[in-house]
Design a protein around this motif. Structure first.
Motif, PDB file in Angstrom:
ATOM      1  N   ALA A   2       0.656  -1.308   0.022  1.00 12.01           N
ATOM      2  CA  ALA A   2      -0.046  -0.105   0.036  1.00 12.01           C
ATOM      3  C   ALA A   2       0.842   1.164  -0.004  1.00 12.01           C
ATOM      4  CB  ALA A   2      -1.007  -0.008   1.216  1.00 12.01           C
ATOM      5  N   ILE A   3       1.863   1.281   0.813  1.00 13.47           N
ATOM      6  CA  ILE A   3       2.716   2.468   0.735  1.00 13.47           C
ATOM      7  C   ILE A   3       3.530   2.592  -0.547  1.00 13.47           C
ATOM      8  CG2 ILE A   3       4.743   3.401   1.857  1.00 13.47           C
ATOM      9  CD1 ILE A   3       2.527   3.660   3.738  1.00 13.47           C
ATOM     10  N   ASP A   4       3.987   1.591  -1.261  1.00 11.01           N
ATOM     11  CA  ASP A   4       4.583   1.703  -2.466  1.00 11.01           C
ATOM     12  C   ASP A   4       3.901   1.960  -3.425  1.00 11.01           C
ATOM     13  OD1 ASP A   4       7.156   0.658  -1.031  1.00 11.01           O
ATOM     14  OD2 ASP A   4       6.895  -1.270  -1.871  1.00 11.01           O
ATOM     15  N   SER A   8       4.067   5.601  -5.283  1.00 13.81           N
ATOM     16  CA  SER A   8       4.130   5.837  -6.978  1.00 13.81           C
ATOM     17  C   SER A   8       3.153   6.552  -7.493  1.00 13.81           C
ATOM     18  CB  SER A   8       4.291   4.196  -7.413  1.00 13.81           C
ATOM     19  OG  SER A   8       4.345   4.098  -8.641  1.00 13.81           O
ATOM     20  N   LEU A   9       2.009   6.466  -7.106  1.00 14.70           N
ATOM     21  CA  LEU A   9       0.926   7.125  -7.995  1.00 14.70           C
ATOM     22  C   LEU A   9       0.785   8.598  -7.458  1.00 14.70           C
ATOM     23  CD1 LEU A   9      -1.969   4.617  -6.910  1.00 14.70           C
ATOM     24  CD2 LEU A   9      -0.851   5.122  -9.296  1.00 14.70           C
ATOM     25  N   VAL A  56       2.813   8.952   3.569  1.00 18.53           N
ATOM     26  CA  VAL A  56       2.812   9.247   2.188  1.00 18.53           C
ATOM     27  C   VAL A  56       2.218  10.841   2.179  1.00 18.53           C
ATOM     28  CG1 VAL A  56       2.224   8.822  -0.131  1.00 18.53           C
ATOM     29  CG2 VAL A  56       2.425   6.837   1.408  1.00 18.53           C
ATOM     30  N   GLY A  57       1.196  11.145   2.969  1.00 15.72           N
ATOM     31  CA  GLY A  57       0.786  12.562   3.122  1.00 15.72           C
ATOM     32  C   GLY A  57       0.028  12.702   1.820  1.00 15.72           C
ATOM     33  N   VAL A  58      -1.013  11.781   1.593  1.00 10.84           N
ATOM     34  CA  VAL A  58      -2.013  11.992   0.770  1.00 10.84           C
ATOM     35  C   VAL A  58      -3.500  11.556   1.501  1.00 10.84           C
ATOM     36  CG1 VAL A  58      -0.724  11.489  -1.257  1.00 10.84           C
ATOM     37  CG2 VAL A  58      -1.742   9.473  -0.067  1.00 10.84           C
ATOM     38  N   ASN A 206      -8.855   0.893  -9.922  1.00  8.48           N
ATOM     39  CA  ASN A 206      -8.179  -0.115  -8.770  1.00  8.48           C
ATOM     40  C   ASN A 206      -6.641   0.343  -8.912  1.00  8.48           C
ATOM     41  OD1 ASN A 206     -10.385  -1.055  -8.229  1.00  8.48           O
ATOM     42  ND2 ASN A 206     -10.021  -3.095  -9.068  1.00  8.48           N
ATOM     43  N   PRO A 207      -6.049   0.410  -7.651  1.00 10.98           N
ATOM     44  CA  PRO A 207      -4.551   0.676  -7.668  1.00 10.98           C
ATOM     45  C   PRO A 207      -3.913  -0.492  -8.546  1.00 10.98           C
ATOM     46  CG  PRO A 207      -5.364   0.808  -5.536  1.00 10.98           C
ATOM     47  CD  PRO A 207      -6.486   0.172  -6.295  1.00 10.98           C
ATOM     48  N   PRO A 208      -2.789  -0.091  -9.423  1.00  6.74           N
ATOM     49  CA  PRO A 208      -1.982  -1.035  -9.879  1.00  6.74           C
ATOM     50  C   PRO A 208      -1.449  -2.158  -9.055  1.00  6.74           C
ATOM     51  CG  PRO A 208      -0.730   1.119 -10.064  1.00  6.74           C
ATOM     52  CD  PRO A 208      -2.035   1.263  -9.450  1.00  6.74           C
ATOM     53  N   GLY A 209      -1.027  -3.145  -9.516  1.00  8.51           N
ATOM     54  CA  GLY A 209      -0.450  -4.276  -8.532  1.00  8.51           C
ATOM     55  C   GLY A 209      -0.012  -5.390  -9.355  1.00  8.51           C
ATOM     56  N   PRO A 210       0.321  -6.439  -8.576  1.00 15.46           N
ATOM     57  CA  PRO A 210       0.791  -7.839  -9.408  1.00 15.46           C
ATOM     58  C   PRO A 210      -0.366  -8.275  -9.874  1.00 15.46           C
ATOM     59  CG  PRO A 210       1.860  -7.424  -7.080  1.00 15.46           C
ATOM     60  CD  PRO A 210       0.753  -6.547  -7.343  1.00 15.46           C
ATOM     61  N   GLY A 211      -0.172  -8.746 -11.222  1.00 14.27           N
ATOM     62  CA  GLY A 211      -1.117  -9.517 -11.969  1.00 14.27           C
ATOM     63  C   GLY A 211      -1.968 -10.558 -11.287  1.00 14.27           C
ATOM     64  N   GLN A 212      -1.157 -11.233 -10.067  1.00 12.03           N
ATOM     65  CA  GLN A 212      -1.765 -12.318  -9.737  1.00 12.03           C
ATOM     66  C   GLN A 212      -2.208 -12.012  -8.051  1.00 12.03           C
ATOM     67  OE1 GLN A 212      -2.536 -15.099 -11.177  1.00 12.03           O
ATOM     68  NE2 GLN A 212      -1.551 -14.085 -12.644  1.00 12.03           N
ATOM     69  N   GLY A 213      -2.532 -10.940  -7.921  1.00 11.99           N
ATOM     70  CA  GLY A 213      -3.099 -10.257  -6.548  1.00 11.99           C
ATOM     71  C   GLY A 213      -4.477 -10.962  -6.350  1.00 11.99           C
TER      72      GLY A 213
END
Length: 252
Positions: A2-4, A8-9, A56-58, A206-213
């Motif tokens: 989640a932090i990463d 990134s976003l 992250v400050g968002v 949806n946030p980007p993430g590994p294809g097999q999430g």
């Protein structure tokens, strides 16, 4: 993760001048099957969201599914979201709107866009504030399929609320895999770009993430595509602005 993802976003949207709200769920309560993975639980989930908010400050948005959760969730995040399936539940809408937080109300897949005025009226009665957003996420079209009607964005703007378009859930195939939902994520940009040009103030994904999430793997964008897609979307929004379809306030 989640932090990463949030970092990134934040970096990508900041470089493009796009206001960014991080969205994630502490509990996915509306899974197709009772055996499907729902998340880490409310306590751990809210802890992670609070950590994203602090480190992250968002601003952070999450969906709430139960009246009993509202006060605790509202204390942990900046914006609440109501599930599409619950948009007609009057007491629930009243309770979320009265939380003191801005609310993003997702239009039910079974609802016409014009009917969202009734939902917004309920929310405004309870909140007493102009802090309501409405979200288009597709309409049921036969079994296990959704379609998105661009006219709905214009119709829902008649509520006087900012209109958000949920590009990733609009490509969902509800229950399409029997015990889980499917999706066609390759169509996310196809749907998102014309909606930005048609003056949808916000874009939800949806946030980007590994294809097999574990959650929403067939609907979210691939991690490697997030920067290019964000730039593509922002150029589309600016094109709509240049054509007089949307104003600078619609960059959210």
């Amino acid at each position: 993760m989640a932090i990463d993802t949030a970092e990134s976003l934040k970096e990508i949207t900041g470089s493009l001048g796009i206001p960014f709200i991080y969205k994630s769920s502490y509990d996915k309560a509306n899974r197709s099957s009772g055996k499907s993975y729902r998340g880490l639980g409310m306590d751990k989930g809210l802890e992670i969201l609070a950590e994203v908010r602090k480190k992250v400050g968002v601003p952070v948005l999450t969906d709430v599914h139960d009246k009993d959760d509202i006060a605790e969730v509202a204390a942990a995040v900046d914006v609440l979201q109501t599930p599409a399936f619950l948009c007609r539940q009057t007491d629930f809408i009243h309770a979320v709107a009265a939380s003191g937080r801005p609310v993003n109300i997702k239009k039910g897949q079974f609802l016409s866009p014009g009917e969202m005025k009734n939902v917004v009226d309920k929310a405004r009665e309870a909140s007493g504030k102009d802090t309501i957003m409405v979200c288009e996420r597709g309409a049921s079209f036969g079994y296990n399929n959704l379609v998105s009607d661009m006219r709905s964005l214009a119709i829902m703007r008649e509520t006087g609320c900012p209109v958000v378009f949920d590009a990733t859930h609009s490509v969902q195939l509800p229950g399409g895999h029997g015990t889980s939902s499917g999706g066609r994520r390759e169509f996310v940009p196809v749907l998102a770009v014309p909606r930005l040009q048609a003056a949808s103030p916000g874009l939800h994904g949806n946030p980007p993430g590994p294809g097999q999430g574990a959650l929403g793997r067939s609907q979210r964008l691939a991690a490697r595509s997030d920067e290019g897609v964000a730039d593509h979307f922002e150029r589309a929004r600016r094109a709509g602005e240049a054509r007089g379809l949307c104003g600078a306030e619609n960059a959210e």
